[in-house]
Design a protein around this motif. Sequence first.
Motif, mmCIF file in Angstrom:
data_model
loop_
_atom_site.group_PDB
_atom_site.id
_atom_site.type_symbol
_atom_site.label_atom_id
_atom_site.label_comp_id
_atom_site.label_asym_id
_atom_site.label_seq_id
_atom_site.Cartn_x
_atom_site.Cartn_y
_atom_site.Cartn_z
ATOM 1 N N GLY A 84 0.840 -1.193 0.000
ATOM 2 C CA GLY A 84 0.000 0.000 0.000
ATOM 3 C C GLY A 84 0.875 1.242 0.000
ATOM 4 N N THR A 85 0.246 2.369 0.190
ATOM 5 C CA THR A 85 0.969 3.643 0.210
ATOM 6 C C THR A 85 0.370 4.537 1.283
ATOM 7 O OG1 THR A 85 1.342 3.497 -2.183
ATOM 8 C CG2 THR A 85 1.703 5.637 -1.150
ATOM 9 N N SER A 113 4.959 10.767 0.368
ATOM 10 C CA SER A 113 4.321 9.448 0.323
ATOM 11 C C SER A 113 5.381 8.366 0.467
ATOM 12 C CB SER A 113 3.546 9.262 -0.984
ATOM 13 O OG SER A 113 4.414 9.308 -2.093
ATOM 14 N N LYS A 153 -8.302 1.911 5.368
ATOM 15 C CA LYS A 153 -7.989 2.492 4.066
ATOM 16 C C LYS A 153 -8.649 3.863 3.942
ATOM 17 C CE LYS A 153 -5.584 -0.814 2.063
ATOM 18 N NZ LYS A 153 -4.188 -0.587 1.599
ATOM 19 N N GLY A 154 -8.129 4.653 3.022
ATOM 20 C CA GLY A 154 -8.721 5.959 2.746
ATOM 21 C C GLY A 154 -8.186 7.042 3.665
ATOM 22 N N ASP A 155 -8.972 8.085 3.825
ATOM 23 C CA ASP A 155 -8.588 9.235 4.643
ATOM 24 C C ASP A 155 -8.709 8.866 6.125
ATOM 25 O OD1 ASP A 155 -8.274 11.665 5.935
ATOM 26 O OD2 ASP A 155 -9.528 12.784 4.535
ATOM 27 N N THR A 186 -3.572 9.716 4.297
ATOM 28 C CA THR A 186 -4.358 8.794 3.478
ATOM 29 C C THR A 186 -3.613 7.477 3.333
ATOM 30 O OG1 THR A 186 -5.177 10.694 2.211
ATOM 31 C CG2 THR A 186 -5.564 8.506 1.279
ATOM 32 N N ASN A 241 -3.617 4.176 0.995
ATOM 33 C CA ASN A 241 -4.117 3.608 -0.263
ATOM 34 C C ASN A 241 -3.741 2.131 -0.370
ATOM 35 O OD1 ASN A 241 -5.091 6.140 -1.132
ATOM 36 N ND2 ASN A 241 -3.027 6.716 -1.779
#
Length: 413
Positions: free
Chosen positions: A18-19, A314, A351-353, A411, A413
């Motif tokens: 992921g990131t 990131s 996941k997400g914000d 975030t 991802n």
Amino acid sequence: MCFIACKREHEGMEGKPGTIVIENVLQGKPLVESGMFKGSGAAAPVILPGEAVSFSFSAAKGQRVTFSAMYGWSNDLFFAPGNPGIALYNEAGDPVNGDVSSVIRLWDNGTRINQAPGMSVMHPGAVESKNIREVNGVDDQGNTYLPASALLKATLHYDGNSYFTLTLKNTSGGTANETPVSPGVWAVSYIAGTDLLDPQPLYQSGSTSYAGLTKLAETGDNAEIYTVVQGKTGIFTPLSPVLVVIYRGENPLFKVGESDRMKGLKKLAQTGNPDELAASLQTQPGIKKVYILADPENTVLLPSVNGAPGGKVSQAISLAKDDRIAIATMYGFSNDWFFSTADNGIAWNQKGDVSEQIRLYDNGTAMDQFPGAGNGQQGGMMITEKKLIIEVPNPNTFTTLPPVKQIIKVTLN
């Protein structure tokens, strides 16, 4: 069924790529403080000859204070220091105390033809269209004036811990240029390094005026210019290079209500340098990965300015079942505040914000000052203290901050 369950368990152990993305999403403002002042005497809010007003503010070395108020018995003249304002520290770095009237100037707003100054001036007067310019002894119509410093006295007093009080006294009584002085506005700009973010916050010599300043210069009404100045006042702060740690077990950085563990978080919170904390984490059990994410162009993550995007970093990561993520980054224009994940970090499967899980904390190792206006910030000499780590209250003693998610966005991802 067993095959599916075993496959999921295997995927959890191996980890999924992921990131993590971290952004400074603050809409930065150029002024750290501003306000208005007015008389409280017989003709309040006007400041009559012999009367004085005072206002207080905080400022670090290199910052300036400026103000503006109408020369009352004129068509469109106003008092203001020459830009960028009144110096608050001398070349040795010591706070200035005493008479600073010599920097005050008299300015022509350029929107009305000047009549002879005095109580017989008729308002509003004939319109003209010129740029703002200094009245240095005589105006365009041949009217004469004493130096502004002989009509309005400015006295600076250092109150301690980066706080000052500026007193303005109308000293025009009995002179050839006796005049009331209107209510006014004042402002202090943020400074980044040695550069003021707004070195001309109230007026620009050689440029045309604007509605708020014109209203002040022609009528003495400070409401509209105050609205303009308040719109430029607020929060501006970079975020330091961000430390990201992937771990299992308890939060390896800190706990609310305990003292700093003296393993590097103090240095991050006070200076923005995460190296010591990163090295310490590498030796602790349960730590899987430690990253330091610096903006490739500026090192720190700057806020958004004039519509330009803020800093963004990131990192590709791999998270297995039961992994957790914690981050830490300094609120750059503070003494020892830092953003970090609340409680025991972010779970591996989120996941997400995830910005709602970020909080702003006080490390408790340096005395707080007005954020963005304290001498112990940006590498200055801070006053140490020994308190427990707490979440920074909002509103706090100094200001009201935007919600954390309007400053830092995280975030997954």
